[in-house]
Design an enzyme around this catalytic site. Structure first.
Site, PDB file in Angstrom:
ATOM      1  CB  CYS A  18      31.781   4.646   8.323  1.00 31.67           C
ATOM      2  SG  CYS A  18      30.611   4.767   7.065  1.00 31.67           S
ATOM      3  CG  HIS A 130      27.884   4.842  10.442  1.00 31.88           C
ATOM      4  ND1 HIS A 130      29.175   5.513  10.321  1.00 31.88           N
ATOM      5  CD2 HIS A 130      28.034   4.362  11.913  1.00 31.88           C
ATOM      6  CE1 HIS A 130      29.958   5.442  11.120  1.00 31.88           C
ATOM      7  NE2 HIS A 130      29.482   4.830  12.077  1.00 31.88           N
TER       8      HIS A 130
END
Length: 182
Positions: A18, A130
């Site tokens: 990510c 994330h």
């Protein structure tokens, strides 16, 4: 005749890359950064670390600043990668709320925003974080989250402030990506 809107570049999530996707989405270009780039940055950070951990057999995969197989890069890699591109990272002080962020770009200092959000996956058994990129493109703010199938267009700056305040209340870190002053 209305002018044609620019196509928004958006990478979607693969494994735990990510940060890689967030950087490419932030810079709006494919391969602005590659796995090889970020791995090299992580290795350079490890090499220069005076407090290097001792080597174990797991060190081949689980490195101090990333996981060799899945990515999962840390903040140090993010900062070093952005500095290579002439950007500065400013940690947003959550005590100030988002009203202190110049989202309208009047001073043209804010390049974009990276948010590091806590996530729970697999029925809450897996806790992780994330990376999410937010970027203003042609005067419109977008959430370029690699978990989304397409970019999300914020309606206005109030909506982006509400989003940022909401994620900060869940433990997210907001990082302002600034254009370096020449």
């Amino acid at each position: 005749m209305e002018s044609e809107r620019k196509l928004i570049y958006h990478e979607t999530q693969k494994l735990q890359f990510c940060l890689l996707h967030s950087l490419n989405n932030l810079f709006q270009e494919k391969d602005a950064f590659t796995r090889a780039n970020l791995n090299a940055i992580a290795e350079k950070l490890t090499f220069g670390d005076p407090n290097k951990a001792t080597w174990t057999p797991l060190s081949v995969i689980f490195k101090p600043h990333h996981n060799s197989l899945t990515g999962n890069y840390d903040i140090n890699v993010l900062i070093a990668a952005l500095e290579e591109r002439g950007k500065r990272v400013m940690w947003h002080d959550r005590r100030n709320g988002t009203s202190s962020i110049d989202l309208d770009g009047l001073r043209n200092e804010l390049f974009g925003i990276i948010v590091n959000v806590p996530v729970r996956r697999y029925a809450g058994l897996w806790k992780s974080r994330h990376w999410v990129a937010l970027r203003r493109i042609e005067g419109v703010w977008y959430n370029l989250d690699s978990d989304f199938p397409t970019p999300y267009c914020f309606k206005n700056t109030e909506e982006i402030r509400e989003f940022l305040d909401s994620v900060m209340s869940t433990g997210a870190e907001v990082l302002l990506i600034m254009n370096d002053k020449e």
